[in-house]
Design an enzyme around this catalytic site. Sequence first.
Site, mmCIF file in Angstrom:
data_model
loop_
_atom_site.group_PDB
_atom_site.id
_atom_site.type_symbol
_atom_site.label_atom_id
_atom_site.label_comp_id
_atom_site.label_asym_id
_atom_site.label_seq_id
_atom_site.Cartn_x
_atom_site.Cartn_y
_atom_site.Cartn_z
ATOM 1 N N CYS A 100 -2.709 3.968 6.691
ATOM 2 C CA CYS A 100 -2.318 2.559 6.540
ATOM 3 C C CYS A 100 -2.703 1.803 7.809
ATOM 4 C CB CYS A 100 -0.810 2.487 6.297
ATOM 5 S SG CYS A 100 -0.136 0.829 6.458
ATOM 6 N N CYS A 104 -2.340 -5.932 6.235
ATOM 7 C CA CYS A 104 -2.404 -6.657 4.961
ATOM 8 C C CYS A 104 -1.128 -7.427 4.650
ATOM 9 C CB CYS A 104 -2.650 -5.685 3.807
ATOM 10 S SG CYS A 104 -3.610 -4.265 4.270
ATOM 11 N N THR A 191 6.075 -2.071 7.683
ATOM 12 C CA THR A 191 4.784 -1.494 8.040
ATOM 13 C C THR A 191 4.198 -2.177 9.270
ATOM 14 O OG1 THR A 191 4.366 -0.972 5.733
ATOM 15 C CG2 THR A 191 2.447 -1.133 7.154
ATOM 16 N N GLU A 257 6.366 2.758 10.257
ATOM 17 C CA GLU A 257 7.274 1.792 9.660
ATOM 18 C C GLU A 257 8.505 1.701 10.541
ATOM 19 O OE1 GLU A 257 5.714 3.987 7.601
ATOM 20 O OE2 GLU A 257 4.455 2.445 6.675
ATOM 21 N N HIS A 292 0.147 -8.199 -2.657
ATOM 22 C CA HIS A 292 0.252 -6.899 -1.997
ATOM 23 C C HIS A 292 -0.104 -5.758 -2.952
ATOM 24 C CE1 HIS A 292 0.881 -4.728 1.574
ATOM 25 N NE2 HIS A 292 1.847 -3.969 1.089
ATOM 26 N N TYR A 296 -3.453 -2.741 -2.398
ATOM 27 C CA TYR A 296 -3.505 -1.291 -2.467
ATOM 28 C C TYR A 296 -4.896 -0.771 -2.816
ATOM 29 C CZ TYR A 296 1.345 -0.911 -1.232
ATOM 30 O OH TYR A 296 2.511 -0.953 -0.530
ATOM 31 N N CYS A 298 -6.480 -0.279 -0.381
ATOM 32 C CA CYS A 298 -6.519 0.649 0.761
ATOM 33 C C CYS A 298 -6.449 2.101 0.295
ATOM 34 C CB CYS A 298 -5.373 0.352 1.718
ATOM 35 S SG CYS A 298 -3.730 0.678 1.034
ATOM 36 N N GLU A 446 4.240 5.249 0.022
ATOM 37 C CA GLU A 446 3.897 3.832 -0.006
ATOM 38 C C GLU A 446 3.275 3.459 -1.358
ATOM 39 O OE1 GLU A 446 3.705 1.642 2.996
ATOM 40 O OE2 GLU A 446 3.089 0.025 1.681
HETATM 41 FE FE1 SF4 Z 1 -0.954 -0.363 4.689
HETATM 42 FE FE2 SF4 Z 1 -2.292 -0.403 2.402
HETATM 43 FE FE3 SF4 Z 1 -0.004 -1.810 2.691
HETATM 44 FE FE4 SF4 Z 1 -2.301 -2.523 3.924
HETATM 45 S S1 SF4 Z 1 -1.893 -2.502 1.709
HETATM 46 S S2 SF4 Z 1 -0.257 -2.515 4.799
HETATM 47 S S3 SF4 Z 1 -3.151 -0.526 4.441
HETATM 48 S S4 SF4 Z 1 -0.256 0.443 2.721
HETATM 49 FE FE FE Z 2 2.768 -1.781 1.640
#
Ligand code: SF4
Ligand code: FE
Length: 484
Positions: A100, A104, A191, A257, A292, A296, A298, A446
């Site tokens: 992570c 974001c 986060t 976190e 959000h 993801y 990510c 997450e």
């Molecule tokens: Fe972390 Fe993914 Fe959330 Fe961005 S979207 S803060 S990389 S878990």
């Molecule tokens: Fe998140």
Amino acid sequence: MPMMNAQTYEESLRRLNLVVYLFGKRLTTVVDEPIIRPSMNAVAATYDLAHRPEYADIMTATSHITGMSINRFCHIHQSTDDLVKKSKMGRLLGAYTACCFQRCVGMDALNALSITTYDIDKKKGTDYNRRFLDYLRYVQENDLVCDGAMTDPKGDRGLPPHRQPDPDAFMHVVEEKKDGIVVRGAKAHQTGAVNSHEVIVMPTLSLKKEDADWAISFALPSDARGITYIIGRQSSDTRKREEGTIDRGNRAFGGHEALIVFDDVFVPWERVFMYKEFEFAGDLVERFASYHRQSYACKVGVGDILIGAAQTIARFNGTDSTSHIRDKIIEMNHLNETLYCGCIACASEGSRQPSGTYCVDTLLANVHKQNVTRFPYEIARLAQDIAGGLLATLPSEQDFRSSEVGGWVQKYFRARSDVPTEHRMRILRLIENITMGSAAVGYLTESMHGAGSPQAQRIMISRLVDMERKQKRAKELCGIIDET
Ligand code: SF4
Ligand code: FE
């Protein structure tokens, strides 16, 4: 001010005076703490990649308020193309850090507020959007990391905020002053909290009139007086304090976190973006959650690394040409690319909101996140299947380097004769890190609970699909004409 790079970002963090606790003690230097530093490195990557010409199109954007070239994490989406690039940026950074990268949440909070402050002003004649845009300019010009703080501790889940035995279970206003408000409460699971310059607070759920004191949104410097951070533990976190890099799995990057406590913190009016407009709390939550859920993307990037690691360990073990292993790798790729379809689809089907900001398609963002609650778990299961049990029984790096037993570790954990035992250990530790170590917080837990637990998306899906239309056409096609 030009965009920061990794070094100037680190220096900017050193200037903060954060109150941070880890293992019961206040940290004197946050940036240098080995458990925190990998997470700082991951955020620093969001600065670094923005300076690389090959990523400029994805990592940077043109500010709609200043015309400056800015880091995309500070940008307000001006088109579906911006939204698609945001998804691509998530995959890029996920595959760069394998964890992570934390930035974001602030981007999503900024975009959600750009819409909701405008909508509140239209209905109530307030001044929130102008305040927000002033704040946005400050964030963009200084290239800041913002923590998007939504999740309250929530106390008894069966009770609304005003009926909680402890009113601080949800963030609320405790005093109104001429020049601002005083707030109390906490935000959980935050986060990247201590890698942030700013914290943007939003309500955590839809609110009714009786809960108006809890309907607040504001932004503060992360080191504002009265704010305290308590870092959350992760599996294997203390390995980051050990010598050597093998047992960490990921040599450079990680996430963190924290619980953020707001103990009677003063917020000037200029930084307040919602004050008791309870009827807009749900709207802000929904906007942030949709953005959000798109973020993801990510997980697709982290999935790329896990699939690469699974293929590598199969080759190191000498099993890569076996048909069932090949099929498992195909399955992992199929699941990962299906996730990618979702975050690209909700972006390209996004639409312009009255404020001018583009928002993702809410239904598709929820479908994407629902897939995210499942597919990474299956990809992780397959990676563990391919890796073998050694993933969980491998001796430590100290044993590997021991003059007494290191020879046996070398000898008995070698598989293919042309692959050094150390390489096999390293790739196994990376798989361990992502599927059951500290990075599993980001890749698995997450995925399950971040941006709302699975049931939250199922409720949204049932609300957003047009069941009337689906039924109507089905009945027409089979000749049911007069049934109501
Ligand atoms: Fe972390 Fe993914 Fe959330 Fe961005 S979207 S803060 S990389 S878990
Ligand atoms: Fe998140």
